[in-house]
Design an enzyme around this catalytic site. Structure first.
Site, PDB file in Angstrom:
ATOM      1  N   CYS A 110       5.394  32.743  57.892  1.00 22.13           N
ATOM      2  CA  CYS A 110       4.991  32.449  56.516  1.00 22.13           C
ATOM      3  C   CYS A 110       4.065  31.244  56.550  1.00 22.13           C
ATOM      4  CB  CYS A 110       6.241  32.125  55.694  1.00 22.13           C
ATOM      5  SG  CYS A 110       5.905  31.756  53.967  1.00 22.13           S
ATOM      6  N   CYS A 114       7.138  25.465  53.011  1.00 20.94           N
ATOM      7  CA  CYS A 114       8.227  24.761  52.306  1.00 20.94           C
ATOM      8  C   CYS A 114       9.041  23.937  53.315  1.00 20.94           C
ATOM      9  CB  CYS A 114       9.133  25.744  51.575  1.00 20.94           C
ATOM     10  SG  CYS A 114       8.262  26.711  50.330  1.00 20.94           S
TER      11      CYS A 114
END
Ligand code: SAH
Length: 341
Positions: A110, A114
């Site tokens: 990804c 985050c």
């Protein structure tokens, strides 16, 4: 010419493909039925050997092999699957009284970055195709021996960063002659790519949108979610309100409780403020501890107080049950551990 993944085709596309091979149209129905049942080309025994050979020369069926399969005492099963190119994806089967829910990945890795998430550590490797996402579902059903009645796109990856493939996957899995899953039984979770949320709203699918919020303001959200710098909280809320207005579907907000960071009563009050008048549902998730990060899960007392504060302000809130905590491996950790070893 690249081989075609039969699992990525709609019934109509299957007809076109079979005709392009010089075969009769009705053969498409036979092939489609086998594919929907999770079969590979050699298993399509009502087709002639010659046709199967032709198919194998021009097509394949996406498949996963199982690298790790863990079972929790509460019935949750966790899978690390491998694709033929050697890349791994993580999936989970959760058992609820209303049926089995499959959590699948939409990308290998990804790029959202985050800070609390293990899936993003190595960046994005590649997108998964619609057929590969279906192959994850078939892998889960094959390994567990269970049917799947709902799907959450909450494994590795940002579904709206791979939107075209995810939409096609939704089209395939909801197809009447396919697995025929109701769109309302599909949840898509996003970190908040506003333009894509707006585009999704306009498609008016009946899926459930989950938004990973995790902080009540820009100051805090900027520290843990880089996406917030591109699409700050106000803009995200605007897209969410629009999504609700256009689709009539209530949004679920994910909020991972991080000790001493976003879990005070003041945070809850601020969160209630930004979610006012939008029929939101808040899902509080005790943070899964990720080794490489310094974030810790909130205490039970802090989660309860936070929950109470939201409840007082008429915000619909639940605390996510910790399924599979004995096999733990928080989001993305199976794959991360595998890549290390
Ligand atoms: N990219 C999408 C979907 C994948 S992540 C998204 O961001 O929503 C699925 C959910 O798990 C998200 O809500 C994500 O923020 C959350 N998550 C990731 N790491 C976590 C952790 N360590 N503890 C709790 N939740 C986590």
């Amino acid at each position: 010419m690249d081989k075609v993944d039969l699992l990525s085709l709609t019934a109509v596309e299957m007809e076109e493909f079979v005709i392009s091979l010089g075969e009769a149209k009705f053969r498409a129905k036979q092939v489609y039925e086998w594919v929907v049942k999770g079969n590979d080309i050699p298993e399509m025994t009502n087709l002639s050997v010659a046709f199967r050979e032709k198919l194998a020369q021009n097509a394949y069926v996406s498949r996963v092999t199982t690298v790790v399969h863990q079972k929790s005492k509460d019935g949750t099963e966790k899978f690390l699957f491998a694709f033929p190119d050697g890349q791994n994806s993580e999936c989970v089967l959760m058992r609820y009284h209303h049926g089995n829910s499959a959590c699948i990945s939409t990308q290998i890795g990804c790029r959202m970055g985050c800070a609390f998430c293990a899936s993003t550590r190595g960046g994005l490797v590649r997108d998964l195709t619609p057929g590969e996402m279906l192959a994850e579902i078939y892998g889960i059903m094959r390994e567990s021996g269970e049917r799947v009645s709902s799907i959450v796109l909450m494994g590795t990856g940002e579904p709206l960063d791979n939107m075209e493939n995810v939409e096609k996957f939704i089209q395939l899995i909801t197809a009447e002659k396919g697995l025929n899953l109701g769109a309302r039984h599909i949840s898509l979770s996003t970190c908040g790519l506003c333009p894509k949320i707006d585009m999704l709203a306009d498609k008016k699918l009946q899926i459930t949108l989950s938004v990973s919020l995790h902080a009540p303001n820009n100051e805090k959200r900027n520290q843990i979610m880089p996406v917030n710098k591109a699409y700050p909280v106000e803009e995200l809320m605007k897209s969410c309100r629009r999504y609700f207005d256009v689709t009539g579907r209530r949004i679920s907000f994910e909020y991972a409780m991080i000790r001493g960071f976003n879990d005070t009563r003041a945070d809850a009050i601020e969160l209630a403020g930004i979610l006012r008048n939008m029929h939101a549902h808040v899902n509080l998730i005790p943070l899964n501890y990720v080794k490489e990060s310094h974030f810790m899960p909130s205490t039970r007392e802090d989660v309860d107080a936070f929950c109470e504060e939201l409840g007082k302000r008429n915000i619909n809130v639940t605390v996510r049950r910790r399924l599979g905590s004995d096999i733990d491996a928080a989001c993305g950790q199976l794959r991360a551990n595998q890549n290390k070893g």
